[in-house]
Design an enzyme around this catalytic site. Structure first.
Site, short mmCIF file in Angstrom:
data_model
loop_
_atom_site.label_atom_id
_atom_site.label_comp_id
_atom_site.label_asym_id
_atom_site.label_seq_id
_atom_site.Cartn_x
_atom_site.Cartn_y
_atom_site.Cartn_z
CE1 TYR A 73 -4.19 -1.25 -0.38
CE2 TYR A 73 -3.69 -2.63 1.52
CZ TYR A 73 -4.51 -2.30 0.44
OH TYR A 73 -5.63 -3.03 0.21
CD GLU A 103 -1.53 -29.43 13.46
OE1 GLU A 103 -2.40 -29.02 12.67
OE2 GLU A 103 -1.17 -30.62 13.53
CG ASP A 153 -4.25 -32.41 14.55
OD1 ASP A 153 -4.23 -32.71 15.75
OD2 ASP A 153 -4.86 -31.42 14.10
#
Length: 276
Positions: A10, A109, A161
């Site tokens: 920007y 995680e 996981d």
């Protein structure tokens, strides 16, 4: 001052015809600067959008505060339950690693499992440092793991996981992510061990599961040709997961009670590695 990649894009809006046409252009410029200068984007005061992860354990470090003072922090005794928050810049001029008696680092995680291990006092019982990865780990998290491993000689293990996306979390810690391949030597910890949920665990521990989605199956098949998974362990586990067509979360271990993960599962996984 520092800026995010989005802010850098920007800022160029005020450059008239010299402005970037899309953020992808400015992002690629940041990557090109890293390649050409062999520096990290943090050296150019570019910081990520995501916040750093959390650390709990007997690790003492010194961090430069906002007013320029150097403050000593113990990541066990001087923090609350949320732990020490990793800043976006963890280079030596910002964060000095002082000492730790930890035997290993467990990079976790999910926030729910991180909180479970903290509440169970696993960092003290196992004499380890707990790091919450917050899913796919940020650059600063991976860089800190790398520094702790190299400078303080602390082994790293990842606990995730059991699904293809979590396998890639381990791969990003151990070998680097594809997008940051040009700076893997600064971010990757090749000796990191995997103690997350596997297809074998799903069967051996009779864990609650979900069926693999078509996207999961596609990701697992892609990992069969990914050089980061090119060894017997990963080939066997990926093939087994495809065969059983199941995946499981870390917190599925709660089937056996809230202490099972720290009393049974992690000792059984970490023990053969010589970490417990």
């Amino acid at each position: 001052k520092s800026s995010t990649l989005r802010e850098m894009y920007y800022i160029s809006e005020g450059w008239d015809i010299a402005k970037f046409h899309a953020q992808e252009e400015s992002n690629l410029l940041a990557e090109d600067l890293e390649v050409i200068t062999q520096l990290l984007r943090e050296d150019f005061k570019l910081r990520p959008e995501e916040s750093g992860a959390s650390v709990i354990g007997n690790l003492t470090l010194e961090e430069i505060t906002r007013n320029g003072d150097r403050k000593r922090i113990n990541c066990r005794d001087d923090v609350g339950d949320a732990g020490y928050t990793i800043p976006y810049n963890v280079e030596k001029e910002k964060v000095k690693l002082v000492e730790s008696d930890a035997k290993f680092i467990l990079a976790i995680e999910t926030g729910g499992m991180f909180d479970r291990l903290v509440e169970n006092g696993f960092d003290e019982d196992a004499k380890c440092i707990l790091v919450h990865l917050k899913g796919q780990p940020s650059r600063s998290t991976r860089r800190l793991l790398k520094r702790l491993n190299e400078e303080l000689k602390i082994n790293v293990a990842t606990f995730t996981d059991g699904d293809p996306w979590s396998f890639r979390i381990h791969a990003s810690v151990a070998y680097g992510a594809i997008k940051t391949a040009h700076i893997s030597e600064y971010l990757a910890t090749p000796t990191a061990e995997f103690v997350g949920i596997t297809a074998s665990d799903i069967l051996n521990y009779d864990l609650p599961t979900d069926a693999l989605t078509p996207r999961d199956i596609g990701a697992l098949n892609a990992e069969m040709t990914d050089p980061r998974f090119n060894d017997e362990f990963w080939r066997n586990e990926i093939q087994a997961m495809l065969q059983i067509n199941k995946k499981a979360e870390q917190q599925a271990l709660a089937k056996y009670g809230l202490d099972y993960v720290t009393d049974t599962y992690l000792p059984e996984k970490l023990g053969p590695l010589g970490l417990m």
